[in-house]
Structures are given as structure tokens and as C-alpha cells.
Design an enzyme around this catalytic site. Structure first.
Site, PDB file in Angstrom:
ATOM      1  N   HIS A 119      28.343   7.480  16.395  1.00  0.00           N
ATOM      2  CA  HIS A 119      29.395   7.640  17.403  1.00  0.00           C
ATOM      3  C   HIS A 119      29.046   8.916  18.190  1.00  0.00           C
ATOM      4  O   HIS A 119      29.441  10.019  17.842  1.00  0.00           O
ATOM      5  CB  HIS A 119      30.770   7.777  16.736  1.00  0.00           C
ATOM      6  CG  HIS A 119      31.357   6.470  16.294  1.00  0.00           C
ATOM      7  ND1 HIS A 119      30.848   5.751  15.241  1.00  0.00           N
ATOM      8  CD2 HIS A 119      32.420   5.752  16.767  1.00  0.00           C
ATOM      9  CE1 HIS A 119      31.560   4.645  15.064  1.00  0.00           C
ATOM     10  NE2 HIS A 119      32.537   4.620  15.996  1.00  0.00           N
ATOM     11  N   GLU A 180      29.547  -1.560  20.868  1.00  0.00           N
ATOM     12  CA  GLU A 180      30.749  -1.962  21.620  1.00  0.00           C
ATOM     13  C   GLU A 180      30.712  -1.487  23.070  1.00  0.00           C
ATOM     14  O   GLU A 180      31.727  -1.103  23.658  1.00  0.00           O
ATOM     15  CB  GLU A 180      32.012  -1.476  20.896  1.00  0.00           C
ATOM     16  CG  GLU A 180      32.109  -2.025  19.481  1.00  0.00           C
ATOM     17  CD  GLU A 180      33.277  -1.474  18.666  1.00  0.00           C
ATOM     18  OE1 GLU A 180      33.352  -1.811  17.468  1.00  0.00           O
ATOM     19  OE2 GLU A 180      34.093  -0.711  19.229  1.00  0.00           O
ATOM     20  N   TRP A 185      36.457   1.859  25.502  1.00  0.00           N
ATOM     21  CA  TRP A 185      37.053   2.928  24.709  1.00  0.00           C
ATOM     22  C   TRP A 185      36.093   4.071  24.367  1.00  0.00           C
ATOM     23  O   TRP A 185      36.539   5.122  23.916  1.00  0.00           O
ATOM     24  CB  TRP A 185      37.675   2.369  23.437  1.00  0.00           C
ATOM     25  CG  TRP A 185      36.872   1.274  22.754  1.00  0.00           C
ATOM     26  CD1 TRP A 185      35.930   1.415  21.815  1.00  0.00           C
ATOM     27  CD2 TRP A 185      36.978  -0.124  23.006  1.00  0.00           C
ATOM     28  NE1 TRP A 185      35.417   0.188  21.434  1.00  0.00           N
ATOM     29  CE2 TRP A 185      36.058  -0.791  22.153  1.00  0.00           C
ATOM     30  CE3 TRP A 185      37.774  -0.902  23.883  1.00  0.00           C
ATOM     31  CZ2 TRP A 185      35.903  -2.169  22.148  1.00  0.00           C
ATOM     32  CZ3 TRP A 185      37.615  -2.276  23.860  1.00  0.00           C
ATOM     33  CH2 TRP A 185      36.691  -2.904  23.001  1.00  0.00           C
ATOM     34  N   TYR A 246      37.301  -7.569  14.715  1.00  0.00           N
ATOM     35  CA  TYR A 246      38.384  -7.200  13.811  1.00  0.00           C
ATOM     36  C   TYR A 246      39.507  -8.216  14.002  1.00  0.00           C
ATOM     37  O   TYR A 246      40.271  -8.152  14.965  1.00  0.00           O
ATOM     38  CB  TYR A 246      38.859  -5.774  14.106  1.00  0.00           C
ATOM     39  CG  TYR A 246      37.849  -4.732  13.690  1.00  0.00           C
ATOM     40  CD1 TYR A 246      36.786  -4.402  14.526  1.00  0.00           C
ATOM     41  CD2 TYR A 246      37.942  -4.103  12.451  1.00  0.00           C
ATOM     42  CE1 TYR A 246      35.840  -3.464  14.145  1.00  0.00           C
ATOM     43  CE2 TYR A 246      37.011  -3.168  12.056  1.00  0.00           C
ATOM     44  CZ  TYR A 246      35.948  -2.853  12.900  1.00  0.00           C
ATOM     45  OH  TYR A 246      35.021  -1.934  12.515  1.00  0.00           O
ATOM     46  N   GLU A 272      29.896  -5.346  12.734  1.00  0.00           N
ATOM     47  CA  GLU A 272      31.073  -4.785  12.085  1.00  0.00           C
ATOM     48  C   GLU A 272      32.088  -5.912  11.920  1.00  0.00           C
ATOM     49  O   GLU A 272      32.243  -6.745  12.817  1.00  0.00           O
ATOM     50  CB  GLU A 272      31.741  -3.683  12.920  1.00  0.00           C
ATOM     51  CG  GLU A 272      30.972  -2.390  13.041  1.00  0.00           C
ATOM     52  CD  GLU A 272      31.720  -1.344  13.866  1.00  0.00           C
ATOM     53  OE1 GLU A 272      31.049  -0.503  14.468  1.00  0.00           O
ATOM     54  OE2 GLU A 272      32.973  -1.391  13.909  1.00  0.00           O
ATOM     55  N   TRP A 307      33.658  -3.164   7.538  1.00  0.00           N
ATOM     56  CA  TRP A 307      33.961  -1.751   7.754  1.00  0.00           C
ATOM     57  C   TRP A 307      34.610  -1.180   6.498  1.00  0.00           C
ATOM     58  O   TRP A 307      34.958  -1.915   5.569  1.00  0.00           O
ATOM     59  CB  TRP A 307      34.842  -1.602   8.989  1.00  0.00           C
ATOM     60  CG  TRP A 307      34.637  -0.276   9.679  1.00  0.00           C
ATOM     61  CD1 TRP A 307      35.574   0.674   9.889  1.00  0.00           C
ATOM     62  CD2 TRP A 307      33.420   0.214  10.236  1.00  0.00           C
ATOM     63  NE1 TRP A 307      35.013   1.752  10.543  1.00  0.00           N
ATOM     64  CE2 TRP A 307      33.683   1.493  10.763  1.00  0.00           C
ATOM     65  CE3 TRP A 307      32.107  -0.307  10.326  1.00  0.00           C
ATOM     66  CZ2 TRP A 307      32.710   2.266  11.394  1.00  0.00           C
ATOM     67  CZ3 TRP A 307      31.136   0.466  10.946  1.00  0.00           C
ATOM     68  CH2 TRP A 307      31.440   1.733  11.462  1.00  0.00           C
ATOM     69  N   ASN A 308      34.755   0.155   6.468  1.00  0.00           N
ATOM     70  CA  ASN A 308      35.250   0.788   5.249  1.00  0.00           C
ATOM     71  C   ASN A 308      36.777   0.887   5.254  1.00  0.00           C
ATOM     72  O   ASN A 308      37.461   0.192   6.017  1.00  0.00           O
ATOM     73  CB  ASN A 308      34.606   2.167   5.074  1.00  0.00           C
ATOM     74  CG  ASN A 308      35.050   3.152   6.139  1.00  0.00           C
ATOM     75  OD1 ASN A 308      35.391   2.757   7.253  1.00  0.00           O
ATOM     76  ND2 ASN A 308      35.056   4.431   5.800  1.00  0.00           N
TER      77      ASN A 308
END
Length: 877
Positions: A119, A180, A185, A246, A272, A307-308
Site C-alpha cells: 500500500h 485495485e 480510493w 469482498y 484478495e 484477507w486477514n
């Protein structure tokens, strides 16, 4: 892009299916990374069996650890195949890689795959941070001289430093930058696609070319939704593709954009995945729904990474059923050798011996290229090849065109082309320049009779085989032979099948002999230092192994005719003919038959021996022809008394023909009816084709020098292999007779190395080991050599690299050369059906100092195991 003809051994091992090797985006990608990419391509689109790799993200920056993987194992009994880490350090608003790398390395060493992302922080923001800044101009990242560019390059250097640590540890990284990017974002998201692609490609080139990060597989991972392929940088910049998603509902209505990515020629996965959306999930998702959705709606899926936190496999329900699913591959399911269990040991030399082609056909470069492509994909860095590279002045334009194609194949696979040149034992190239450089065996004082202006050889008619046609026998015993194995059980008189006359000798039932022998022998008296021709007719029926057939001429000390003959297992009568020189012996034992036979039948018939005249007379300073009167009192002069003795049909391989006469010159001192004594030298074929050249002739080194200059001009090699193996003749002609053979061999090799470096300064010179190895051929009584090669290892330069070969792994040989101060190369393999002996060589390598590496060495064009060999050598555990 997939290569349509190159198979990977690893893919063949997997579930019996066949897959094509993939070409990575970075052409310099390491062999381990290529291996893993090949594996993803093998999984890509499979409809059945285990085909989807499980994965779990650990945590960001210093929060990364293996605890989440441990919890998954405790719940399911499985370790996910893939672990993910991220270089983002949200606590400091920057990047960090120390802890993420340690977690990745630990999991890699346990046998798992690794993906790394970052990131990244906005380089346009001088205060740091700014992960979700808006309005960033991507083009500024690539504008040299600006603060944004400077900060961007610093961030790239920091990430590259972390990735290099993983590279040095042998870790292959699925590198997923700019994730992404089709969403708005992150500061790099929802930007102009062409500018984004420029930034992606800039990172790609900087990491791949400038930083040399050949351990990366580049993963393109947009968010599901719109424009999933719009930001795709191109096939030459991406290795795998995937979607971040997601959602609870795993179908194409709720996860969109799959079709665009599935159409790309790259393996697809879920880079992800998290249930319940992207914020604050409750952690009660039924993960069975996920795998059912993948199989039904997203058939191209070959991997996923959950993902975590509460999205993870450790926090939700029915993850055991997910990881138990017959379509899912976990860490324990990964093929052996795919992932290193420890940091890789990289040998300096990882070579392939390219053998069996001569560049005489237009199909040769393509076939060689297939071998080189395999080698390039599996970690080799050199290709050793011969095909007449030391006879370049004899080659045609077509040859050089084909050679250029081979050079190009080496270049595209990052393989150094290493010429193997200057053979003495197999003297074909030198003999193409001057066939008379062959080592000569002497014929001394052979009788000639002068008639009609010619002197013709007068053979000794008493030299013959008794009962040579196998016509005389009592029961199953043949008259005149010293023995034939087990008459009536192995050897038989056959009156139904014969070549000539009324009978032949039939040999069968070889296993009735404890050694598998089925032979016949007769002792023959002859004259020393004369040339003899032996002929025998043979017939076979289901003979096994046919290679066990031999004809031998033996004395108490050695074989005078070390020949081999290629008989088919089943074949009609064929004539086998060869020459030998009696040397100093007046009695020999001549054998024919099977040594170690298993089954089938062999017939022998019409066996003859005869003394022959001047076939294949050698003409060079070291092989003088001498013509004297019968009493030896007068020595006649070539060009005055007789014309130069020559064989117009010279060929060591065609000897079933009359010997030419000696032409007598008019006006000379030789009279009609006179008897002469003539001496000359002739070459000898060893086994089926080997002709040795004389190491003492100065003309040989003139050829070497001439060809080395051409080799330097054409190839500019940095390494050269000297083909100085199996020198099975020497010390017999006038040029080398009486020489210390170890010293002569050492002088020859030293001069060769000097010649190479004269034209190729600084070249590393390799040489086959056998002639310098006391455990191999460096001793006395070696084939037809008059002299002793003992101590030859003391006569050669210490900076040569000895390519150790021969039979099973040779611990004594490797230790011997190491103790003598030489570097070595293990030249192993030899056409077996597996690599078991190679593993033995690798075990020795761990115990041997000065071992530079390994060479895949076949003699029968067998390259099926080349990929597996490269993987073993590139990652010896």
C-alpha cells in the site's frame, strides 16, 4: 504467451496432465520463478482435480506473522499454499520490509508460496502518508527533476531493497503492485489508463532491468467491477491476473469484470477475497459457498488469497471443508521441488552438453533450440557444444547460417555458448585439415616383389585360421579351435543355416554360462609389426543384448583390436571386417561371440585372417616410408627410385579392398624381379569410428592456432572446452615414439590453452578429466598407447577446470582433483531413465571443495530429464 512445444517435467508430474511452459514477462526471470509460473499455467483452466491454490494474507508491515497460518492449521489440518504480506507500515505512514520479509521467508522455507504487495504512499505528498490522497498527477512520478519523481524513486528503491533480500534468499515473489487501480480510493486509482500503464511499465523496467529482480512474477489485480482490463499493461509486463472481491455471493452478478480478465492469456485468481463486504465483517461466513461459487462461476480460477482479520480462513466457518475440497491445493499438496525448503545454492556453472547434431541439416537449429529453450527455463547458464567448431575454415555458408540460429537461441535463453574443440582422441576435425595427422602404427620390413614397374606386397600365407568355415566338427565340437563355450549347450554345429559351405557355428542359451558367455577362440601365430585383416560373417535372431557381441584380438597384455560392431538384434548375414597391427607380438588369441548374453541366437561363419599390404599409408614427417633391399644393405630414395607411396582410396573405414602397389620409377636403382623390404605407418580405428591424431606433430598446432583465430572472430567465447578425452593411441610413430606420454599430453594441453588465450584473452578453459585422473585413464597399458599417462595431472596448468565424468559418481576423482588444487565441473547423467545417479553427484558436491557446478551430459540425444536436472542443480537441498 505460451510456448507451444516445450514441456515442463513438473507439469507432467501433476495428475498425469500435460501443460505448456509459459514465457514470463521478464525474459530474465530466474529458473525457480519460471518453474512456479509454469505451475500456475498448468493449473490454469483445468476442469478436474486439484487446481485452485489456497492462500491467506498475514498482516501489514511489522504486524506480519505466522500465527494466522498456525490457527488455520489447528482448525483444518492444512497449511494454505500461499501467504501474503504487505510492505505498508501504517503506524509510521511509510514502507517497511524487514518483518514482512522474515515472515515470507519462513513460510517459503516451510514449502509455501509467497505474494508481496505494498500500500504505497503518495510521493506527491511531501509530508508522507497520503495513501488515499486525491488528485495526484501520475505523470509527475515519471518527470525527472521533480520532488515527486525523487520521492517516487526513493520509494521504488526501498521496495526493491526488500525484494532483493528475498531474491538473495532464493524466494520467488508474486509481486502485486498498484492493486485495485480501477477504483478511486487509492491515489493511483481511477487515473488515466495510458498514464497508469506508463507508471506500471516504468516500475517493471526499473525492477527487472536496473535492479535485476528476476525472482518476481508480476500480478495485475484490479477490483471487481468496471474497467478490470482497462489498466492492463500488456502481456509483456504481467504474469498473472486476478480480482479483489469482498462479498458473500460468489457469482458473476455480484463479482463483475471476470470475463475481461479471463480473456487475457494469463492464469487467473482472486488476489484478495473477503466475505460480507469490505468493512467490519462478523466472521461467520460459510466458506463452502466460496469454493462452490469458484467452481461454478469462475472456472479459470487457479488461486485465491483470503484477507486477514474477520475475513480470514481462521475466523469463518467451514474452512476445513474448503481446504479439504478435492479442487483445492494446500501447501502440503505442492509438488516436490516447486518451492525451496532452504535458501538455494547457486553453482557458478550450470551447463548442458549439446550432443548429436552437426549443423548439417536445416532442421538442426530448431531441434537444438528446443533443448536450449528447456535449459533457459530451468536455470542453466551455459551450453557446451562441438559440431565442428574447430574446423570452421571447412564450413559452408549454410553451416554458418545455422550456427547463427543456434547463437540466437543461446542469446534468448541467456546461455553462454561454450565451444568444445581440439580433440586428439577423436581426431575428426584435425583430420579434416590433414588426414595424415592420424597416429600411426608401424609395419616393418614387409616383403614386396617387383614386377612390371610395380612392387607388390607378398603376404605370409601361413597366417590363417584353421577350419575357418566351421566345416569340420564331431558332434557339437569344432576342429581347430582352442575352445568354444559349452558345446551342445551353448555352441552348436548348424547345417541348416550357414553363410557358406555346409555348416556354421550357432551360439544360444547364454544364461547357461554363469557370465552369459557364448564365444569361440583360436590362437594364431603371426609376425610382429605387420598389418592383418580379419573378416567374419554374422547372423542374429532376437539377440539380446546385441551390444554384447565382440570380436577381440588379445595378447597377454592388451587388446590389439579394440573394436565394436553394431549388430541388429535380428538380421541376415553381414560381413564384419577390421584391421589390426600385431605390434611386437608373434601370437594372438582371436575371439568372437557374446560376453554377457541374455537370449536369442548368433551364427558365425567364414572367418578369415590375412596379412595385408599398404592400406591407408600415412604421409607426414613422423610416419616415414622406408624401402630397402631384401638384405637391408641398400635404402632406396623416394622420388628417384620409387614414387611416393600413397593410397588413392585412403579411408580408415574402408579396408575391405586390395592394397595399392608401390610404383617403381624408371632409371632408378630398383630392378624387375627384385625383392624389397618396405616399412610404413597406418592409422587404426578404435571402437566403431575413433581415429587418434599424433600430439607430437607441429602441424597439429598450426591448425589449432588457425582455428582458434576463426573461433574468436565468429563467437568471441569467454569459455572453451578442450575435447581432450580418451586418447587411446600414441607413442607408436616416429614423431612420438619413446616420448614420456604424460609429458607429451601435458605439453599438448598447455599449448592448446595458450593458443586459446592468445586469441581469446582471459578465457576460462575447461577440459575432460579422464586423461588426468589416476582413477580413470591416467595410467599405463591404456589401449594401444606405447607409454604411460601416469602423472599427466602434474603437467597441465592449474587454472584449467576439470570436467569429471565416467560411470557412477566418482568420489575419488572429485577429491583427487580438489586435493591437487584444480576446480572441477561434474559432468553427469549419461542417458539413464532417472536422475538417481545425479542425486549422488549432488551429494558428493556438498562434500567437495572447488566444485564449480554440473553439466547435463547425454550421449544419446536424451534431453527429457533436462528440466528436472536444472531444477536439482539450481536448488540443491
Amino acid at each position: 504467451m505460451k510456448s507451444p512445444c516445450s514441456f515442463t517435467l513438473l507439469a507432467l508430474v501433476l495428475a498425469g496432465t500435460v501443460a505448456f511452459a509459459a514465457e514470463p514477462a521478464n525474459p530474465n526471470t530466474s529458473a525457480p520463478a519460471r518453474r512456479i509460473l509454469d505451475y500456475f499455467h498448468q493449473l490454469d483452466g483445468r476442469k478436474e482435480g486439484r487446481r485452485i491454490l489456497s492462500g491467506q494474507f498475514s498482516d501489514f508491515g511489522n504486524g506480519a506473522n505466522l500465527r494466522i497460518m498456525d490457527r488455520i492449521f489447528e482448525r483444518t489440518g492444512h497449511w494454505p499454499a500461499l501467504i501474503g504480506v504487505d510492505y505498508a507500515d501504517f503506524g509510521r505512514g511509510s514502507l517497511t520490509w524487514k518483518v514482512p520479509n522474515q515472515v515470507a521467508l519462513d513460510y517459503w522455507r516451510k514449502g509455501g508460496l509467497v505474494t508481496v504487495m505494498a500500500h504505497m504512499y503518495n510521493p506527491a505528498n511531501p509530508k508522507g502518508g497520503g495513501l488515499r490522497d486525491k488528485g495526484v498527477k501520475l505523470a509527475d512520478l515519471l518527470e525527472p527533476g521533480t520532488d515527486t519523481h525523487t520521492r517516487w524513486m526513493q520509494q521504488l528503491d526501498l521496495m526493491a531493497e526488500g525484494l532483493k533480500e528475498l531474491k538473495d534468499a532464493g524466494v520467488v515473489v508474486l509481486w502485486r503492485p498498484f492493486h485495485e487501480m480501477n477504483g478511486g480510493w487509492f491515489w493511483w486509482g481511477a487515473q488515466d489508463p495510458q498514464t497508469f500503464i506508463r507508471v506500471w511499465r516504468h516500475m517493471f523496467d526499473y525492477f527487472s532491468k536496473t535492479k535485476g529482480l528476476d525472482n518476481l512474477l508480476w500480478v495485475y489485480g484490479p477490483n471487481h467491477g468496471q474497467k478490470t482490463a482497462t489498466y492492463y499493461a500488456g502481456d509483456g509486463y504481467v504474469d498473472l491476473v486476478g480480482l479483489d472481491a469482498y462479498t458473500d455471493l460468489v457469482d458473476r452478478q455480484h463479482i463483475t469484470g471476470y470475463e475481461e480478465l479471463a480473456a487475457l492469456p494469463k492464469p487467473f485468481g482472486f488476489t484478495e477475497y473477503g466475505p460480507h463486504g469490505s468493512q467490519n465483517p462478523p466472521g461467520n461466513y460459510d466458506y463452502r459457498r466460496f469454493i462452490e461459487g469458484l467452481i461454478k462461476e469462475f472456472p479459470k480460477t487457479s488461486f485465491f488469497m483470503s484477507w486477514n482479520a474477520k475475513w480470514s480462513l481462521a475466523a469463518n466457518e467451514h474452512t476445513k471443508e474448503l481446504l479439504d475440497h478435492p479442487a483445492v491445493l494446500n501447501r502440503e499438496d505442492l509438488p516436490s521441488g516447486l518451492v525451496a525448503s532452504a535458501p538455494a545454492t547457486r553453482y557458478t556453472d550450470r551447463f548442458v552438453w549439446v550432443f548429436g547434431w552437426g549443423l548439417g541439416k536445416d532442421t538442426d537449429p530448431a531441434e537444438i533450440g528446443q533443448v536450449l529453450d528447456k535449459a533457459g527455463r530451468h536455470g542453466f547458464n551455459g551450453a557446451v557444444m562441438s559440431f565442428g567448431l574447430d574446423a570452421l575454415c571447412k564450413k559452408t555458408p549454410d553451416y554458418f547460417r545455422r550456427l547463427d540460429e543456434v547463437k540466437a537461441a543461446c542469446a534468448r535463453n541467456k546461455l553462454e555458448l561454450i565451444p568444445a574443440v581440439f580433440s586428439v582422441g577423436y581426431g575428426g576435425s584435425a583430420l579434416s585439415h590433414d588426414r595424415h595427422l592420424a597416429e600411426g602404427l608401424p609395419v616393418q620390413d614387409a616383403p614386396f616383389l617387383v614386377q612390371g614397374g610395380e612392387a607388390r606386397f607378398v603376404p605370409d600365407e601361413t597366417v590363417r585360421l584353421a577350419n575357418s568355415g566351421f566345416e569340420e566338427f564331431t558332434g557339437q565340437r569344432f576342429k581347430g579351435f582352442n575352445f568354444h563355450d559349452q558345446p551342445g549347450e551353448i555352441s552348436f554345429a548348424d547345417t541348416a543355416i550357414k553363410h557358406g559351405g555346409n555348416a556354421s557355428l550357432r551360439l544360444e542359451n547364454f544364461t547357461a554360462n554363469p557370465h552369459g558367455h557364448g564365444r569361440v577362440m583360436q590362437e594364431v601365430r603371426l609376425r610382429p609389426h605387420r598389418s592383418y585383416r580379419v573378416s567374419l560373417w554374422a547372423r542374429t535372431e532376437a539377440l539380446a543384448p546385441a551390444s554384447s557381441f565382440q570380436i577381440s584380438v588379445l595378447t597377454e597384455k592388451r587388446s590389439l583390436a579394440p573394436r565394436t560392431f553394431s549388430l541388429p538384434p535380428t538380421g541376415d548375414w553381414r560381413k564384419l571386417t577390421f584391421l589390426f597391427n600385431s605390434a611386437s607380438f608373434d601370437r594372438v588369441r582371436i575371439y568372437a561371440g557374446m560376453w554377457g548374453g541374455k537370449s536369442g541366437k548368433l551364427w558365425l561363419d567364414d572367418w578369415t585372417i590375412e596379412e595385408v599390404g599398404p592400406l591407408n599409408v600415412l604421409k607426414r614427417p613422423g610416419t616415414p616410408v622406408t624401402v630397402r633391399s631384401e638384405d637391408g644393405a641398400t635404402t632406396f630414395v623416394e622420388g628417384r627410385d620409387y614414387a611416393p607411396m600413397a593410397d588413392p582410396d585412403y579411408s580408415p573405414y574402408r579396408i575391405d579392398r586390395p592394397a595399392p602397389p608401390l610404383k617403381i620409377l624408371p632409371g632408378g636403382g630398383i630392378r624387375d624381379g627384385q625383392r624389397l623390404r618396405v616399412s610404413w605407418y597406418h592409422p587404426m580405428v578404435i571402437h566403431d569410428s575413433q581415429v587418434t591424431v599424433c600430439m607430437a606433430e607441429p602441424a597439429l598446432y598450426e591448425i589449432f592456432d588457425h582455428e582458434a583465430r576463426l573461433l574468436a572472430e565468429r563467437l568471441q567465447p569467454r569459455r572453451v572446452m578442450l575435447n581432450m578425452d580418451e586418447i587411446r593411441m600414441g607413442g607408436t610413430c616416429a614423431a612420438c615414439r619413446g616420448r614420456n606420454m604424460a609429458e607429451l599430453l601435458g605439453e599438448c594441453v598447455t599449448r592448446q590453452a595458450q593458443i586459446v588465450r592468445r586469441h581469446m584473452p582471459g578465457a576460462q578453459v575447461y577440459i575432460w578429466s579422464d586423461m588426468f585422473d589416476p582413477n580413470h585413464n591416467a595410467h599405463g597399458d591404456y589401449y594401444l598407447v606405447e607409454g604411460d599417462y601416469t602423472d599427466s595431472w602434474k603437467k597441465i596448468p592449474k587454472d584449467l577446470v576439470l570436467a569429471v565424468w565416467g560411470g557412477a559418481p566418482r568420489p575419488k576423482s572429485l577429491k583427487f582433483f580438489a586435493d591437487e588444487g584444480f576446480q572441477t565441473l561434474a559432468a553427469c547423467y549419461y542417458d539413464a531413465d532417472d536422475l538417481n545417479e545425479v542425486k549422488g553427484w549432488l551429494d558428493l558436491g556438498r562434500q567437495t571443495k572447488n566444485l564449480r557446478g554440473f553439466m547435463y551430459t547425454p550421449w544419446q540425444k536424451k534431453y527429457d530429464l533436462l528440466p528436472a536436472f536444472g531444477d536439482l542443480v539450481g536448488n540443491p537441498k
